[in-house]
Scaffold this motif. Structure first.
Motif, PDB file in Angstrom:
ATOM      1  N   ALA A 142       4.631  -1.471  14.488  1.00 32.74           N
ATOM      2  CA  ALA A 142       5.354  -0.140  14.179  1.00 32.74           C
ATOM      3  C   ALA A 142       4.725   0.873  13.943  1.00 32.74           C
ATOM      4  O   ALA A 142       5.351   2.080  13.611  1.00 32.74           O
ATOM      5  CB  ALA A 142       6.704  -0.527  13.076  1.00 32.74           C
ATOM      6  N   GLY A 143       3.208   0.882  13.849  1.00 27.87           N
ATOM      7  CA  GLY A 143       2.502   1.999  13.397  1.00 27.87           C
ATOM      8  C   GLY A 143       2.402   2.224  12.130  1.00 27.87           C
ATOM      9  O   GLY A 143       1.971   3.366  11.672  1.00 27.87           O
ATOM     10  N   LEU A 144       2.501   1.129  11.198  1.00 30.72           N
ATOM     11  CA  LEU A 144       2.589   1.197   9.659  1.00 30.72           C
ATOM     12  C   LEU A 144       1.547   0.793   9.083  1.00 30.72           C
ATOM     13  O   LEU A 144       0.852  -0.418   9.659  1.00 30.72           O
ATOM     14  CB  LEU A 144       3.797   0.881   8.991  1.00 30.72           C
ATOM     15  N   LYS A 145       0.642   1.253   7.999  1.00 28.81           N
ATOM     16  CA  LYS A 145      -0.431   0.471   7.383  1.00 28.81           C
ATOM     17  C   LYS A 145       0.306  -0.899   6.677  1.00 28.81           C
ATOM     18  O   LYS A 145       1.589  -0.990   6.231  1.00 28.81           O
ATOM     19  CB  LYS A 145      -0.924   1.294   6.384  1.00 28.81           C
ATOM     20  N   GLY A 146      -0.568  -1.892   6.090  1.00 31.93           N
ATOM     21  CA  GLY A 146      -0.021  -2.741   5.419  1.00 31.93           C
ATOM     22  C   GLY A 146       0.671  -2.472   4.327  1.00 31.93           C
ATOM     23  O   GLY A 146       0.641  -1.447   3.658  1.00 31.93           O
ATOM     24  N   VAL A 147       1.336  -3.757   3.817  1.00 34.28           N
ATOM     25  CA  VAL A 147       2.208  -3.272   2.547  1.00 34.28           C
ATOM     26  C   VAL A 147       1.497  -2.834   1.332  1.00 34.28           C
ATOM     27  O   VAL A 147       1.812  -2.156   0.620  1.00 34.28           O
ATOM     28  CB  VAL A 147       3.058  -4.800   2.073  1.00 34.28           C
ATOM     29  N   LEU A 148       0.360  -3.648   0.883  1.00 32.72           N
ATOM     30  CA  LEU A 148      -0.268  -3.245  -0.250  1.00 32.72           C
ATOM     31  C   LEU A 148      -1.004  -1.951   0.040  1.00 32.72           C
ATOM     32  O   LEU A 148      -0.728  -1.050  -1.382  1.00 32.72           O
ATOM     33  CB  LEU A 148      -1.647  -4.328  -0.532  1.00 32.72           C
ATOM     34  N   GLU A 149      -1.504  -1.591   0.853  1.00 35.17           N
ATOM     35  CA  GLU A 149      -2.094  -0.045   1.073  1.00 35.17           C
ATOM     36  C   GLU A 149      -0.992   0.730   1.042  1.00 35.17           C
ATOM     37  O   GLU A 149      -1.149   2.211   0.381  1.00 35.17           O
ATOM     38  CB  GLU A 149      -2.860  -0.084   2.509  1.00 35.17           C
ATOM     39  N   SER A 150       0.044   0.810   1.549  1.00 35.24           N
ATOM     40  CA  SER A 150       1.147   1.905   1.842  1.00 35.24           C
ATOM     41  C   SER A 150       1.761   1.860   0.272  1.00 35.24           C
ATOM     42  O   SER A 150       1.750   3.204  -0.005  1.00 35.24           O
ATOM     43  CB  SER A 150       2.442   1.398   2.695  1.00 35.24           C
ATOM     44  N   TRP A 151       1.845   0.829  -0.500  1.00 37.41           N
ATOM     45  CA  TRP A 151       2.699   0.879  -1.599  1.00 37.41           C
ATOM     46  C   TRP A 151       1.706   1.499  -2.703  1.00 37.41           C
ATOM     47  O   TRP A 151       2.005   2.427  -3.400  1.00 37.41           O
ATOM     48  CB  TRP A 151       3.271  -0.246  -2.295  1.00 37.41           C
ATOM     49  N   SER A 152       0.542   1.157  -2.406  1.00 40.79           N
ATOM     50  CA  SER A 152      -0.405   1.491  -3.631  1.00 40.79           C
ATOM     51  C   SER A 152      -1.039   3.176  -3.366  1.00 40.79           C
ATOM     52  O   SER A 152      -1.253   3.876  -4.156  1.00 40.79           O
ATOM     53  CB  SER A 152      -1.732   0.706  -3.506  1.00 40.79           C
ATOM     54  N   THR A 153      -0.649   3.527  -2.297  1.00 35.67           N
ATOM     55  CA  THR A 153      -1.234   4.941  -1.880  1.00 35.67           C
ATOM     56  C   THR A 153      -0.175   5.995  -2.067  1.00 35.67           C
ATOM     57  O   THR A 153      -0.335   7.048  -2.448  1.00 35.67           O
ATOM     58  CB  THR A 153      -1.811   4.973  -0.274  1.00 35.67           C
ATOM     59  N   TYR A 154       1.193   5.614  -1.464  1.00 36.26           N
ATOM     60  CA  TYR A 154       2.245   6.203  -1.360  1.00 36.26           C
ATOM     61  C   TYR A 154       3.557   6.180  -2.413  1.00 36.26           C
ATOM     62  O   TYR A 154       4.475   7.010  -2.473  1.00 36.26           O
ATOM     63  CB  TYR A 154       2.754   6.517  -0.165  1.00 36.26           C
ATOM     64  N   SER A 155       3.768   4.926  -2.893  1.00 34.38           N
ATOM     65  CA  SER A 155       4.769   4.617  -3.688  1.00 34.38           C
ATOM     66  C   SER A 155       5.007   5.206  -5.084  1.00 34.38           C
ATOM     67  O   SER A 155       3.537   5.134  -5.740  1.00 34.38           O
ATOM     68  CB  SER A 155       5.167   3.202  -3.656  1.00 34.38           C
ATOM     69  N   LYS A 156       6.000   5.437  -5.756  1.00 37.32           N
ATOM     70  CA  LYS A 156       6.138   5.685  -6.933  1.00 37.32           C
ATOM     71  C   LYS A 156       6.005   4.363  -7.789  1.00 37.32           C
ATOM     72  O   LYS A 156       5.876   4.614  -9.056  1.00 37.32           O
ATOM     73  CB  LYS A 156       7.471   6.332  -7.125  1.00 37.32           C
ATOM     74  N   ASN A 157       6.128   3.194  -7.239  1.00 35.72           N
ATOM     75  CA  ASN A 157       5.930   1.952  -7.675  1.00 35.72           C
ATOM     76  C   ASN A 157       4.950   1.108  -6.964  1.00 35.72           C
ATOM     77  O   ASN A 157       5.167   0.093  -6.228  1.00 35.72           O
ATOM     78  CB  ASN A 157       7.299   1.137  -7.696  1.00 35.72           C
ATOM     79  N   PRO A 158       3.647   1.574  -7.346  1.00 38.53           N
ATOM     80  CA  PRO A 158       2.773   0.950  -6.360  1.00 38.53           C
ATOM     81  C   PRO A 158       2.268  -0.676  -6.637  1.00 38.53           C
ATOM     82  O   PRO A 158       1.926  -1.298  -5.876  1.00 38.53           O
ATOM     83  CB  PRO A 158       1.438   1.760  -7.000  1.00 38.53           C
ATOM     84  N   ALA A 159       2.940  -0.991  -7.738  1.00 39.42           N
ATOM     85  CA  ALA A 159       2.590  -2.427  -8.247  1.00 39.42           C
ATOM     86  C   ALA A 159       3.680  -3.365  -7.625  1.00 39.42           C
ATOM     87  O   ALA A 159       3.688  -4.461  -7.647  1.00 39.42           O
ATOM     88  CB  ALA A 159       2.590  -2.773  -9.530  1.00 39.42           C
ATOM     89  N   LYS A 160       4.711  -2.737  -6.707  1.00 38.87           N
ATOM     90  CA  LYS A 160       5.767  -3.407  -6.492  1.00 38.87           C
ATOM     91  C   LYS A 160       5.608  -4.720  -5.579  1.00 38.87           C
ATOM     92  O   LYS A 160       6.037  -5.810  -5.671  1.00 38.87           O
ATOM     93  CB  LYS A 160       6.945  -2.720  -5.656  1.00 38.87           C
ATOM     94  N   PRO A 161       4.784  -4.577  -4.584  1.00 43.67           N
ATOM     95  CA  PRO A 161       4.453  -5.997  -3.733  1.00 43.67           C
ATOM     96  C   PRO A 161       3.414  -6.853  -4.383  1.00 43.67           C
ATOM     97  O   PRO A 161       3.363  -7.977  -3.886  1.00 43.67           O
ATOM     98  CB  PRO A 161       3.673  -5.302  -2.540  1.00 43.67           C
ATOM     99  N   THR A 162       3.269  -6.615  -5.595  1.00 39.80           N
ATOM    100  CA  THR A 162       2.369  -7.588  -6.259  1.00 39.80           C
ATOM    101  C   THR A 162       3.274  -8.603  -7.102  1.00 39.80           C
ATOM    102  O   THR A 162       2.605  -9.761  -7.588  1.00 39.80           O
ATOM    103  CB  THR A 162       1.238  -7.149  -7.257  1.00 39.80           C
ATOM    104  N   THR A 163       4.543  -8.480  -7.099  1.00 36.77           N
ATOM    105  CA  THR A 163       5.360  -9.550  -7.870  1.00 36.77           C
ATOM    106  C   THR A 163       6.106 -10.297  -6.752  1.00 36.77           C
ATOM    107  O   THR A 163       6.600  -9.586  -5.723  1.00 36.77           O
ATOM    108  CB  THR A 163       6.448  -9.114  -8.751  1.00 36.77           C
ATOM    109  N   LYS A 164       6.913 -11.497  -7.180  1.00 38.59           N
ATOM    110  CA  LYS A 164       7.577 -12.381  -6.172  1.00 38.59           C
ATOM    111  C   LYS A 164       9.165 -11.193  -6.104  1.00 38.59           C
ATOM    112  O   LYS A 164       9.492 -11.341  -4.933  1.00 38.59           O
ATOM    113  CB  LYS A 164       8.021 -13.645  -6.727  1.00 38.59           C
ATOM    114  N   GLU A 165       9.392 -10.765  -7.003  1.00 41.02           N
ATOM    115  CA  GLU A 165      10.725 -10.097  -6.938  1.00 41.02           C
ATOM    116  C   GLU A 165      10.363  -8.974  -5.932  1.00 41.02           C
ATOM    117  O   GLU A 165      11.242  -8.464  -5.363  1.00 41.02           O
ATOM    118  CB  GLU A 165      11.210  -9.789  -8.266  1.00 41.02           C
TER     119      GLU A 165
END
Length: 636
Positions: free
Chosen positions: A525-548
């Motif tokens: 879909a033309g997107l970067k990986g989950v870890l890179e996208s959240w760490s770079t752009y998200s207000k909640n960069p640690a979100k994909p590092t937890t199961k929840e």
């Protein structure tokens, strides 16, 4: 003949008197029915296709509650003419009841099919398969495997709707007592385990893929069975069925519990293993994520449009050349005209071929990410508060939004899947007979200013959004009606990848494999990986590092990737999230207004009705009278 009376006897006890009477009315008088039906290979093959017959009815999205109750589509219920069966769409309006249930797959009424009758047909086939003397051993083994798959799938479909259902492992003997005929519900784990057992028995004797595509496309393969086994086990492991406290008190009249009272984490491990086995088999047989290849009739395309067509055609490509398609049904998708805006004055005349009435609510379009690959509300660079402000499209936007057209901020800077899935006021519609990207149509959805003509014709779409993904870009709706047919996938590889990521995360938490399989789908879909996208752009960069946190991301990925494919409604149910989704009014734009400033005002189109009891279907009241061993679904 004995087997034939078994069939009639069970019909009499499992379905209502009216349904039984209708079935008896068409019973042939000759006494050699079964003997004739299995006298040779050709006649037995007709019985095999009869077992398939109900399966083919799943092609109709109006009877699939994964489509109609997903919150992705709203269908107007106040039209002068009613060309579609609206029972499924009306369920979220609170119409479900136990006197005459909507989309009733138990009895086959109000938009459903009688699946228990289909299961009995499968049993008859299995009980008589040895009779044709000219049936080769290899073909007999394949037919048995196909029928076992169908029998498992029909039970599974009923279980998703009703929870605990009777298991019809064999047809009841004519000598059975009245009490033996009055079957009871089986615990949900027993239903799932029996379905998986049937698939395990079937898989070795199924062909990996269909080699004779001209004659056999649509028949069951090993890849189909392995993938559906993975889906079954993921459903069994999900919160709706795995230790659901809301149904802990549901028991048969003899006190047998129908839902486990405790969560079993090992079910996720079992599901993850099944997903990986299915993926390995698919990839070993050449399946891969689809990439659009331009046909000779299409000129040069921008990267934006090429990527958009990759997403769209992963669903609408011909099934014999789509390397991503694992399973689809023989009938083609019947509702392209409902998903297509009226793009020209001529198309406005085609009210039957181009009704344009599948409306997407604002909440569905807001599911899709920004170009940074994170949700609108989480992107720290996105001005969510100002999303409804007006903006005029420039040259940089011309392959998504018509140059010089005024729409809202929210329609800019979105991921490719947004533009591939949804048509909106001002959006480019590539295709419909025009294949020069610089001359493509665009949608004009505002009031009487639409190219579609008079206001009353234009506003059959009650939100101002269309499910573009469901229309083949080569289909033409103008003064002529030239649809390019396709088969809506029941399972494709991207969905299987995300299912594996989900089950693996639930079993083990975040691991490299979980990220890897999500990122395969995101990369397409033309997107970067989950870890890179959240760490770079998200207000909640640690979100994909937890199961929840990763669970929330995976659920959203499935809803985005499989949007409009009759998957999200089932997913939201098994996750026990649909009640929250449908607790918010579904909104669209102020469609009768021509001026942008007045049009772009959110307007409530439908306030859904969905309570705890709506997770499972009621059994019809009359069936409980006919069979007093059946218990009603909890809360009904």
């Amino acid at each position: 003949m004995k087997q034939y009376y078994k069939l009639l006897l069970l019909v009499g006890f499992l379905v209502s008197g009216a349904s039984c009477k209708k079935y008896l009315d068409v019973t042939p008088d000759n006494t050699g029915t079964l003997e004739y039906a299995f006298r040779n290979r050709n006649e037995a093959e007709n019985c095999l296709f009869t077992c398939y017959a109900t399966l083919q009815q799943f092609y109709d999205p109006t009877s699939n509650i994964g489509f109609t109750t997903s919150s992705e589509i709203i269908y107007p219920n106040n039209l002068t003419n009613h060309p579609l069966n609206e029972n499924g769409f009306n369920l979220i309006r609170g119409t479900q009841n136990s006197a005459s249930p909507g989309v009733n797959w138990w009895d086959g009424e109000n938009g459903g099919q009688a699946l228990f009758r289909s299961i009995r047909r499968c049993n008859i086939m299995l009980e008589n398969i040895d009779k044709p003397v000219d049936l080769s051993p290899s073909e007999k083994a394949r037919w048995i495997a196909e029928v076992k798959f169908l029998k498992a799938y029909y039970h599974y479909y009923l279980c998703r709707l009703y929870g605990p259902v009777p298991l019809v492992k064999t047809n009841i003997d004519i000598t059975a007592s009245t009490e033996e005929v009055r079957v009871k519900r089986s615990p949900v784990d027993s239903v799932f385990n029996y379905c998986v057992q049937l698939l395990d028995e079937a898989i070795p004797d199924l062909p990996p893929v269909i080699t004779n595509q001209a004659k056999e496309l649509g028949r069951i393969t090993q890849l189909t069975a392995l993938s559906i086994k993975a889906e079954m086990l993921a459903t069994q492991a999900s919160p709706l069925f795995n230790g659901n406290p809301d149904y802990a008190s549901m028991k048969n009249k003899d006190g047998q519990a129908l839902f486990s009272s405790t969560v079993d984490p090992q079910k996720w491990k079992r599901a993850a293993d099944a997903c990986k086995a299915a993926i390995d088999a698919c990839e070993a047989n050449g399946l891969k994520l689809y990439t659009f290849v331009s046909p000779p009739t299409v000129g040069s395309l921008s990267d934006q449009l090429r990527n958009e067509l990759t997403i769209q055609n992963a669903v609408t490509e011909k099934w014999d050349v789509n390397p991503e398609l694992i399973w689809a049904l023989n009938p083609t998708f019947p509702c392209q005209g409902y998903a297509t805006p009226r793009l020209t004055p001529k198309s406005a005349v085609n009210i039957f071929s181009n009704p344009s009435t599948f409306a997407v609510p604002i909440s569905t379009q807001e599911l899709f990410y920004t170009t940074n690959g994170v949700p609108l509300t989480e992107d720290k660079n996105y001005d969510y508060a100002d999303r409804f402000a007006l903006k005029t499209a420039g040259d940089a936007d011309k392959y998504y939004i018509a140059q010089g057209y005024t729409t809202i901020n929210e329609h800019y800077g979105r991921e490719t899947r947004f533009y591939a899935n949804i048509a909106f006021d001002g959006s480019i519609w590539y295709g419909n007979g025009i294949y020069n990207q610089d001359q493509a149509y665009h949608v004009e959805a505002r009031g009487s200013g639409s190219l579609a003509g008079p206001k009353d014709l234009n506003t059959l779409n009650i939100t101002g959004y269309w499910p573009k993904k469901l229309a083949n870009y080569l289909s033409v709706y103008d003064d002529g009606f030239q649809p390019i047919e396709y088969h809506l996938p029941l399972m494709r590889l991207a969905g299987l990848y995300l299912l594996y990521a989900e089950t693996l995360n639930e079993a083990n938490g975040p691991t490299s494999d979980v990220y890897n399989y999500i990122d395969k789908v995101r990369a397409r879909a033309g997107l970067k990986g989950v870890l890179e996208s959240w760490s770079t752009y998200s207000k909640n960069p640690a979100k994909p590092t937890t199961k929840e946190g990763l669970r929330d991301i995976i659920h959203r990925e499935r809803r985005i990737e499989l949007c409009f494919e009759a998957q999200s409604g089932w997913d939201l149910r098994r996750w026990k999230e649909i009640q929250n989704v449908l607790s918010t009014p579904l909104q669209g734009w102020n469609i009768y207004e021509s001026e942008a400033g007045n049009y772009y005002r959110p307007h409530t189109v439908l306030t859904p009705v969905f309570g705890l009891k709506n997770y499972f279907w009621p059994v019809k009241d009359n069936d409980l009278i006919v069979n007093n061993n059946l218990v009603q679904t909890t809360y009904w």
